[in-house]
Motif scaffolding. Structure first.
Motif, PDB file in Angstrom:
ATOM      1  N   LEU A  54       0.134  -0.444  -8.195  1.00  0.00           N
ATOM      2  CA  LEU A  54       1.004  -1.585  -7.908  1.00  0.00           C
ATOM      3  C   LEU A  54       2.384  -1.405  -8.539  1.00  0.00           C
ATOM      4  CD1 LEU A  54      -1.395  -4.653  -8.342  1.00  0.00           C
ATOM      5  CD2 LEU A  54      -0.790  -3.426  -6.254  1.00  0.00           C
ATOM      6  N   SER A  55       2.455  -0.719  -9.680  1.00  0.00           N
ATOM      7  CA  SER A  55       3.735  -0.521 -10.369  1.00  0.00           C
ATOM      8  C   SER A  55       4.695   0.327  -9.540  1.00  0.00           C
ATOM      9  CB  SER A  55       3.495   0.151 -11.733  1.00  0.00           C
ATOM     10  OG  SER A  55       2.696  -0.666 -12.558  1.00  0.00           O
ATOM     11  N   TYR A 102       5.677  -2.181  -5.999  1.00  0.00           N
ATOM     12  CA  TYR A 102       6.483  -3.399  -6.124  1.00  0.00           C
ATOM     13  C   TYR A 102       7.345  -3.318  -7.384  1.00  0.00           C
ATOM     14  CZ  TYR A 102       2.664  -4.669  -3.015  1.00  0.00           C
ATOM     15  OH  TYR A 102       1.740  -4.679  -2.004  1.00  0.00           O
ATOM     16  N   PHE A 154       6.902  -8.539  -5.286  1.00  0.00           N
ATOM     17  CA  PHE A 154       5.518  -8.749  -5.692  1.00  0.00           C
ATOM     18  C   PHE A 154       4.976 -10.071  -5.158  1.00  0.00           C
ATOM     19  CE2 PHE A 154       2.239 -10.250  -8.603  1.00  0.00           C
ATOM     20  CZ  PHE A 154       1.388  -9.148  -8.664  1.00  0.00           C
ATOM     21  N   LYS A 179      -3.476  -9.010 -12.351  1.00  0.00           N
ATOM     22  CA  LYS A 179      -2.518 -10.005 -12.834  1.00  0.00           C
ATOM     23  C   LYS A 179      -3.293 -11.227 -13.323  1.00  0.00           C
ATOM     24  CE  LYS A 179      -2.020 -12.632  -8.611  1.00  0.00           C
ATOM     25  NZ  LYS A 179      -2.808 -13.724  -9.238  1.00  0.00           N
ATOM     26  N   TYR A 233       6.702 -13.116 -14.873  1.00  0.00           N
ATOM     27  CA  TYR A 233       6.581 -11.763 -14.326  1.00  0.00           C
ATOM     28  C   TYR A 233       7.484 -10.784 -15.060  1.00  0.00           C
ATOM     29  CZ  TYR A 233       6.908  -7.940 -10.897  1.00  0.00           C
ATOM     30  OH  TYR A 233       6.899  -6.725 -10.272  1.00  0.00           O
ATOM     31  N   PRO A 257       4.254  -5.654 -12.172  1.00  0.00           N
ATOM     32  CA  PRO A 257       2.948  -6.011 -11.621  1.00  0.00           C
ATOM     33  C   PRO A 257       1.817  -6.054 -12.640  1.00  0.00           C
ATOM     34  CG  PRO A 257       4.081  -4.538 -10.123  1.00  0.00           C
ATOM     35  CD  PRO A 257       4.942  -4.623 -11.364  1.00  0.00           C
TER      36      PRO A 257
END
Length: 266
Positions: free
Chosen positions: A148-149, A152, A158, A172, A181, A184
């Protein structure tokens, strides 16, 4: 007439042989999913059933083509048992994946999931304390959350993303917690700890994140539900075709037996 019936049965068995391919393919597709990799006992049953269908229909094809009546009779019995087994699996999969714990979040592209919204069978057999330790350790070393890093960068990207249930639940904290935030996998306080038990469990450590959260357990079940319901569509069509082929094969086999009996006493 017996030769014609045997030829018809051989053709039907060849079609049934082809029907085992989507069963095996659906099983391999399910087994290849990252979440299923962490639930070992759930990975291969469908593949085994598909391989069994392949072996049985191959035996039926050989029995019909080379007029091996004994082998053909064994095939019909085994085929019936496998169809029943597959029907039981389909009904079980449909019943246990019917409830969904998903709920929408205003302004978000993803949903979150409540553990109590899923069937008790799934909760007892997958997310129980006895099973979750191993699943949690497997998820922690998987690529589900780290990727995910790279996908997004900004918060806007995100929050508009269509995260999978397992990404939403494990990578998350629940949005109700009120964390800010950072990335992610990095969320900063202060948080509304009293809003949900998972709020106090969340940890920015990549090895912990929300892997011990109920939301992660719910996310895993959400992923399984989506995948099995997709596979069920293929399996339902395949089972209907197999049942029709089996009924015609039984009729052809019965006609061949009757014709042989007639000639024997003629």
């Amino acid at each position: 007439m017996a030769a014609v019936s045997n030829n018809i049965t051989a053709i039907l068995n060849f079609i049934a042989l082809m029907c085992s391919i989507p069963i095996i393919s659906a099983g391999i597709w399910l087994a290849s999913k990252p979440d299923n990799e962490c639930i070992r006992w759930l990975r291969w049953p469908l593949v085994f059933i598909g391989v069994a269908f392949l072996a049985v229909t191959l035996a039926g094809f050989v029995g019909a083509y080379w007029k091996k009546e004994g082998l053909l009779g064994v095939y019909l019995v085994c085929m019936f048992m496998l169809i029943v087994l597959l029907l039981v699996l389909l009904v079980l999969a449909f019943v246990v994946t019917r409830p969904t714990g998903a709920y929408a979040l205003p302004g978000m592209g993803f949903r979150e999931y409540r553990l109590q919204g899923f069937s008790s069978w799934l909760r007892d057999h997958i997310t129980s304390d006895d099973n979750w330790g191993g699943i949690r350790a497997c998820l922690a070393v998987s690529r589900i959350c780290p990727k995910l890093s790279y996908k997004y960068i900004s918060a806007a990207d995100f929050f508009s993303a269509h995260l999978s249930p397992i990404e939403s639940g494990c990578c998350k904290p629940p949005m109700i917690c009120g964390f800010q935030y950072g990335s992610p996998r990095t969320w900063n306080g202060p948080s509304n700890v009293g809003a949900d038990a998972d709020c106090s469990i969340w940890n920015n450590d990549p090895r912990q994140l929300c892997y011990n959260c109920d939301s992660c357990k719910a996310g895993l079940l959400g992923n399984l539900r989506q995948e099995w319901r997709k596979a069920n569509i293929i399996l339902i069509v395949t089972v209907v075709v197999l049942i029709l082929l089996y009924l015609v094969a039984c009729s052809a086999y019965k006609n061949a037996q009757t014709e042989q009996l007639f000639h024997r006493h003629k």
